[in-house]
Design a protein around this motif. Structure first.
Motif, PDB file in Angstrom:
ATOM      1  N   TYR A  41       0.869  -1.176   0.000  1.00 32.31           N
ATOM      2  CA  TYR A  41       0.000   0.000   0.000  1.00 32.31           C
ATOM      3  C   TYR A  41       0.903   1.222   0.000  1.00 32.31           C
ATOM      4  O   TYR A  41       2.116   1.122   0.245  1.00 32.31           O
ATOM      5  CB  TYR A  41      -0.916   0.011   1.234  1.00 32.31           C
ATOM      6  N   TYR A  42       0.321   2.380  -0.265  1.00 33.34           N
ATOM      7  CA  TYR A  42       1.124   3.604  -0.284  1.00 33.34           C
ATOM      8  C   TYR A  42       0.808   4.512   0.903  1.00 33.34           C
ATOM      9  O   TYR A  42       1.679   4.851   1.678  1.00 33.34           O
ATOM     10  CB  TYR A  42       0.915   4.346  -1.607  1.00 33.34           C
ATOM     11  N   SER A  43      -0.469   4.844   1.087  1.00 39.26           N
ATOM     12  CA  SER A  43      -0.794   5.821   2.129  1.00 39.26           C
ATOM     13  C   SER A  43      -1.841   5.354   3.138  1.00 39.26           C
ATOM     14  O   SER A  43      -1.846   5.826   4.271  1.00 39.26           O
ATOM     15  CB  SER A  43      -1.278   7.128   1.480  1.00 39.26           C
ATOM     16  N   VAL A  69       4.641   2.587  -5.777  1.00 42.83           N
ATOM     17  CA  VAL A  69       5.041   1.878  -6.996  1.00 42.83           C
ATOM     18  C   VAL A  69       5.607   2.813  -8.056  1.00 42.83           C
ATOM     19  O   VAL A  69       6.358   2.380  -8.936  1.00 42.83           O
ATOM     20  CB  VAL A  69       3.876   1.065  -7.606  1.00 42.83           C
ATOM     21  N   THR A  70       5.282   4.101  -7.982  1.00 42.72           N
ATOM     22  CA  THR A  70       5.767   5.049  -8.991  1.00 42.72           C
ATOM     23  C   THR A  70       7.196   5.522  -8.722  1.00 42.72           C
ATOM     24  O   THR A  70       7.815   6.144  -9.577  1.00 42.72           O
ATOM     25  CB  THR A  70       4.856   6.292  -9.082  1.00 42.72           C
ATOM     26  N   ASP A  71       7.703   5.223  -7.535  1.00 49.49           N
ATOM     27  CA  ASP A  71       9.037   5.676  -7.121  1.00 49.49           C
ATOM     28  C   ASP A  71      10.010   4.502  -7.196  1.00 49.49           C
ATOM     29  O   ASP A  71      10.064   3.664  -6.306  1.00 49.49           O
ATOM     30  CB  ASP A  71       8.953   6.232  -5.691  1.00 49.49           C
ATOM     31  N   ALA A  72      10.792   4.459  -8.262  1.00 56.89           N
ATOM     32  CA  ALA A  72      11.680   3.318  -8.510  1.00 56.89           C
ATOM     33  C   ALA A  72      12.653   3.087  -7.360  1.00 56.89           C
ATOM     34  O   ALA A  72      12.916   1.937  -6.981  1.00 56.89           O
ATOM     35  CB  ALA A  72      12.443   3.522  -9.817  1.00 56.89           C
ATOM     36  N   GLU A  73      13.199   4.147  -6.801  1.00 53.19           N
ATOM     37  CA  GLU A  73      14.161   3.997  -5.703  1.00 53.19           C
ATOM     38  C   GLU A  73      13.486   3.473  -4.444  1.00 53.19           C
ATOM     39  O   GLU A  73      14.048   2.667  -3.711  1.00 53.19           O
ATOM     40  CB  GLU A  73      14.851   5.340  -5.422  1.00 53.19           C
ATOM     41  N   ASN A  74      12.268   3.932  -4.199  1.00 55.81           N
ATOM     42  CA  ASN A  74      11.505   3.462  -3.042  1.00 55.81           C
ATOM     43  C   ASN A  74      11.179   1.975  -3.182  1.00 55.81           C
ATOM     44  O   ASN A  74      11.307   1.198  -2.229  1.00 55.81           O
ATOM     45  CB  ASN A  74      10.222   4.291  -2.923  1.00 55.81           C
ATOM     46  N   ASP A 113      -2.630  14.834 -14.664  1.00 55.17           N
ATOM     47  CA  ASP A 113      -3.614  13.751 -14.629  1.00 55.17           C
ATOM     48  C   ASP A 113      -3.238  12.642 -15.604  1.00 55.17           C
ATOM     49  O   ASP A 113      -3.539  11.467 -15.377  1.00 55.17           O
ATOM     50  CB  ASP A 113      -5.014  14.282 -14.956  1.00 55.17           C
ATOM     51  N   TRP A 114      -2.599  13.012 -16.699  1.00 54.51           N
ATOM     52  CA  TRP A 114      -2.067  12.019 -17.639  1.00 54.51           C
ATOM     53  C   TRP A 114      -0.922  11.257 -16.977  1.00 54.51           C
ATOM     54  O   TRP A 114      -0.901  10.023 -16.952  1.00 54.51           O
ATOM     55  CB  TRP A 114      -1.597  12.708 -18.915  1.00 54.51           C
ATOM     56  N   SER A 115       0.030  12.002 -16.431  1.00 49.64           N
ATOM     57  CA  SER A 115       1.248  11.395 -15.890  1.00 49.64           C
ATOM     58  C   SER A 115       0.982  10.512 -14.675  1.00 49.64           C
ATOM     59  O   SER A 115       1.574   9.435 -14.547  1.00 49.64           O
ATOM     60  CB  SER A 115       2.252  12.491 -15.503  1.00 49.64           C
ATOM     61  N   LYS A 116       0.106  10.947 -13.779  1.00 44.37           N
ATOM     62  CA  LYS A 116      -0.173  10.161 -12.566  1.00 44.37           C
ATOM     63  C   LYS A 116      -0.710   8.775 -12.902  1.00 44.37           C
ATOM     64  O   LYS A 116      -0.324   7.773 -12.301  1.00 44.37           O
ATOM     65  CB  LYS A 116      -1.183  10.899 -11.685  1.00 44.37           C
ATOM     66  N   VAL A 117      -1.627   8.729 -13.871  1.00 48.30           N
ATOM     67  CA  VAL A 117      -2.250   7.453 -14.241  1.00 48.30           C
ATOM     68  C   VAL A 117      -1.245   6.545 -14.940  1.00 48.30           C
ATOM     69  O   VAL A 117      -1.158   5.343 -14.657  1.00 48.30           O
ATOM     70  CB  VAL A 117      -3.491   7.711 -15.129  1.00 48.30           C
ATOM     71  N   ILE A 118      -0.457   7.110 -15.852  1.00 46.38           N
ATOM     72  CA  ILE A 118       0.584   6.336 -16.548  1.00 46.38           C
ATOM     73  C   ILE A 118       1.626   5.844 -15.550  1.00 46.38           C
ATOM     74  O   ILE A 118       2.053   4.685 -15.578  1.00 46.38           O
ATOM     75  CB  ILE A 118       1.263   7.182 -17.641  1.00 46.38           C
ATOM     76  N   ASP A 119       2.048   6.731 -14.650  1.00 51.21           N
ATOM     77  CA  ASP A 119       3.079   6.374 -13.667  1.00 51.21           C
ATOM     78  C   ASP A 119       2.644   5.203 -12.793  1.00 51.21           C
ATOM     79  O   ASP A 119       3.424   4.292 -12.526  1.00 51.21           O
ATOM     80  CB  ASP A 119       3.402   7.576 -12.765  1.00 51.21           C
ATOM     81  N   THR A 120       1.401   5.223 -12.346  1.00 49.86           N
ATOM     82  CA  THR A 120       0.952   4.194 -11.413  1.00 49.86           C
ATOM     83  C   THR A 120       0.782   2.847 -12.096  1.00 49.86           C
ATOM     84  O   THR A 120       1.342   1.837 -11.651  1.00 49.86           O
ATOM     85  CB  THR A 120      -0.371   4.610 -10.743  1.00 49.86           C
ATOM     86  N   SER A 121       0.051   2.793 -13.188  1.00 47.30           N
ATOM     87  CA  SER A 121      -0.226   1.506 -13.843  1.00 47.30           C
ATOM     88  C   SER A 121       0.956   0.985 -14.650  1.00 47.30           C
ATOM     89  O   SER A 121       1.346  -0.177 -14.503  1.00 47.30           O
ATOM     90  CB  SER A 121      -1.447   1.635 -14.758  1.00 47.30           C
ATOM     91  N   LEU A 122       1.531   1.809 -15.495  1.00 48.03           N
ATOM     92  CA  LEU A 122       2.581   1.340 -16.410  1.00 48.03           C
ATOM     93  C   LEU A 122       3.961   1.351 -15.758  1.00 48.03           C
ATOM     94  O   LEU A 122       4.649   0.323 -15.727  1.00 48.03           O
ATOM     95  CB  LEU A 122       2.582   2.185 -17.678  1.00 48.03           C
ATOM     96  N   ASN A 123       4.366   2.488 -15.232  1.00 51.70           N
ATOM     97  CA  ASN A 123       5.688   2.553 -14.602  1.00 51.70           C
ATOM     98  C   ASN A 123       5.725   1.759 -13.303  1.00 51.70           C
ATOM     99  O   ASN A 123       6.764   1.211 -12.927  1.00 51.70           O
ATOM    100  CB  ASN A 123       6.098   4.007 -14.360  1.00 51.70           C
ATOM    101  N   PHE A 125       4.156  -1.093 -12.861  1.00 49.46           N
ATOM    102  CA  PHE A 125       4.418  -2.447 -13.355  1.00 49.46           C
ATOM    103  C   PHE A 125       5.910  -2.643 -13.612  1.00 49.46           C
ATOM    104  O   PHE A 125       6.502  -3.649 -13.204  1.00 49.46           O
ATOM    105  CB  PHE A 125       3.617  -2.704 -14.646  1.00 49.46           C
ATOM    106  N   PHE A 126       6.523  -1.681 -14.296  1.00 46.59           N
ATOM    107  CA  PHE A 126       7.957  -1.803 -14.600  1.00 46.59           C
ATOM    108  C   PHE A 126       8.798  -1.822 -13.332  1.00 46.59           C
ATOM    109  O   PHE A 126       9.658  -2.700 -13.158  1.00 46.59           O
ATOM    110  CB  PHE A 126       8.421  -0.647 -15.495  1.00 46.59           C
ATOM    111  N   ASN A 127       8.577  -0.869 -12.441  1.00 47.99           N
ATOM    112  CA  ASN A 127       9.428  -0.734 -11.259  1.00 47.99           C
ATOM    113  C   ASN A 127       9.439  -1.989 -10.396  1.00 47.99           C
ATOM    114  O   ASN A 127      10.494  -2.434  -9.936  1.00 47.99           O
ATOM    115  CB  ASN A 127       8.970   0.464 -10.420  1.00 47.99           C
ATOM    116  N   VAL A 128       8.264  -2.562 -10.185  1.00 48.47           N
ATOM    117  CA  VAL A 128       8.163  -3.745  -9.329  1.00 48.47           C
ATOM    118  C   VAL A 128       8.647  -4.999 -10.045  1.00 48.47           C
ATOM    119  O   VAL A 128       9.490  -5.750  -9.543  1.00 48.47           O
ATOM    120  CB  VAL A 128       6.710  -3.935  -8.843  1.00 48.47           C
ATOM    121  N   THR A 129       8.150  -5.221 -11.244  1.00 48.07           N
ATOM    122  CA  THR A 129       8.447  -6.466 -11.970  1.00 48.07           C
ATOM    123  C   THR A 129       9.893  -6.523 -12.423  1.00 48.07           C
ATOM    124  O   THR A 129      10.550  -7.563 -12.313  1.00 48.07           O
ATOM    125  CB  THR A 129       7.511  -6.611 -13.185  1.00 48.07           C
ATOM    126  N   ASN A 130      10.399  -5.417 -12.911  1.00 49.61           N
ATOM    127  CA  ASN A 130      11.783  -5.385 -13.376  1.00 49.61           C
ATOM    128  C   ASN A 130      12.765  -5.685 -12.254  1.00 49.61           C
ATOM    129  O   ASN A 130      13.775  -6.370 -12.455  1.00 49.61           O
ATOM    130  CB  ASN A 130      12.089  -4.019 -13.994  1.00 49.61           C
TER     131      ASN A 130
END
Length: 251
Positions: A41-43, A69-74, A113-123, A125-130
């Motif tokens: 969870y985040y918050s 999930v949007t913060d790769a370092e986190n 609003d574009w970036s937040k949605v892309i960051d959460t779902s797409l990035n 996915f990348f940050n965790v799975t990668n």
């Protein structure tokens, strides 16, 4: 000397696991499998604790894993710290469920609003799975399940950002599945339609269900049963697939 493999604990990580479909998935995995559940969870720690309580009441074991999930370092630091503290543990199942909506007509959509949605779902996915996939490949076993949407398949007006994010994850699912299949790692996506959760509570269910052949919204538990199957050994010959659970809505 004790065999380390004999005591290796197996875990399933569910991002966005504190509420809605994510919570239902955590509970169902606790019921159906021997996995220890990592509830990301985040918050909303209160909601995450409620999910953990439900997992334990279902006879399972779990722990909270807060990160964004949007913060790769986190993501990296949290998972690395966890692995260091749990040297005999392996995360075998990854459910990329974290996602948000910021709906609005595209012509008036703000860049944030574009970036937040892309960051959460797409990035996300990348940050965790990668970060975790190398361990799955070394282990020669894994299940990656990406939560997408009917919006990513057919597009939904007022959700260009969400449709773009989920559509991108669908493409990534198909490509990654082919890269890792020989290592007994499957990658699939689940595409829900209208499901009764916090995310849909403001929708006009009475009006919308008229366009659903099944004439109702689905439940989070129905989605969770499908995810649980894909997380099991029984689904080993299914990979690169997008499985719809939408009551019959198709483009």
């Amino acid at each position: 000397m004790q065999d380390k493999k004999a005591v290796k604990q197996k875990f399933a990580l569910v991002t966005g696991g504190s509420r809605g479909i994510g919570r239902a998935i955590c509970i169902q995995l606790a019921k159906d499998s021997e996995y220890n559940i990592l509830i990301n969870y985040y918050s909303n720690k209160t909601a995450a604790k409620e999910t953990l309580k439900s997992v334990e009441e279902a006879g399972g074991h779990g722990e909270l894993m807060p990160f964004n999930v949007t913060d790769a370092e986190n993501v990296k630091s949290t998972l690395d710290t966890w692995h260091e503290a749990n040297p005999n543990a392996i995360i075998e199942v990854i459910v990329n469920n974290a996602g948000i909506t910021q709906d609005g007509m595209f012509m008036w959509m703000k860049a944030e609003d574009w970036s937040k949605v892309i960051d959460t779902s797409l990035n996300g996915f990348f940050n965790v799975t990668n970060h975790l996939i190398q361990k799955l490949l070394v282990n020669k076993y894994g299940r990656i399940i990406n939560m997408v949407s009917v919006s990513g398949l057919k597009g939904t007006p007022g959700q260009t950002n969400y449709s773009a994010a989920k559509g991108a994850v669908i493409g990534a699912t198909k490509a990654l599945a082919q890269e890792v299949a020989k290592r007994n790692v499957t990658v699939n996506a689940v595409a829900p339609g209208f499901i009764s959760t916090d995310m849909t509570q403001d929708l006009d269910e009475k009006e919308l269900k008229k366009m659903i052949p099944a004439n109702r919204f689905g439940t989070a538990e129905e989605v969770a049963h499908l995810v649980s199957f894909l997380a099991s050994e029984k689904s080993g010959y299914i990979t690169g697939d997008i499985i719809n659970i939408n009551g019959g809505i198709y483009s």
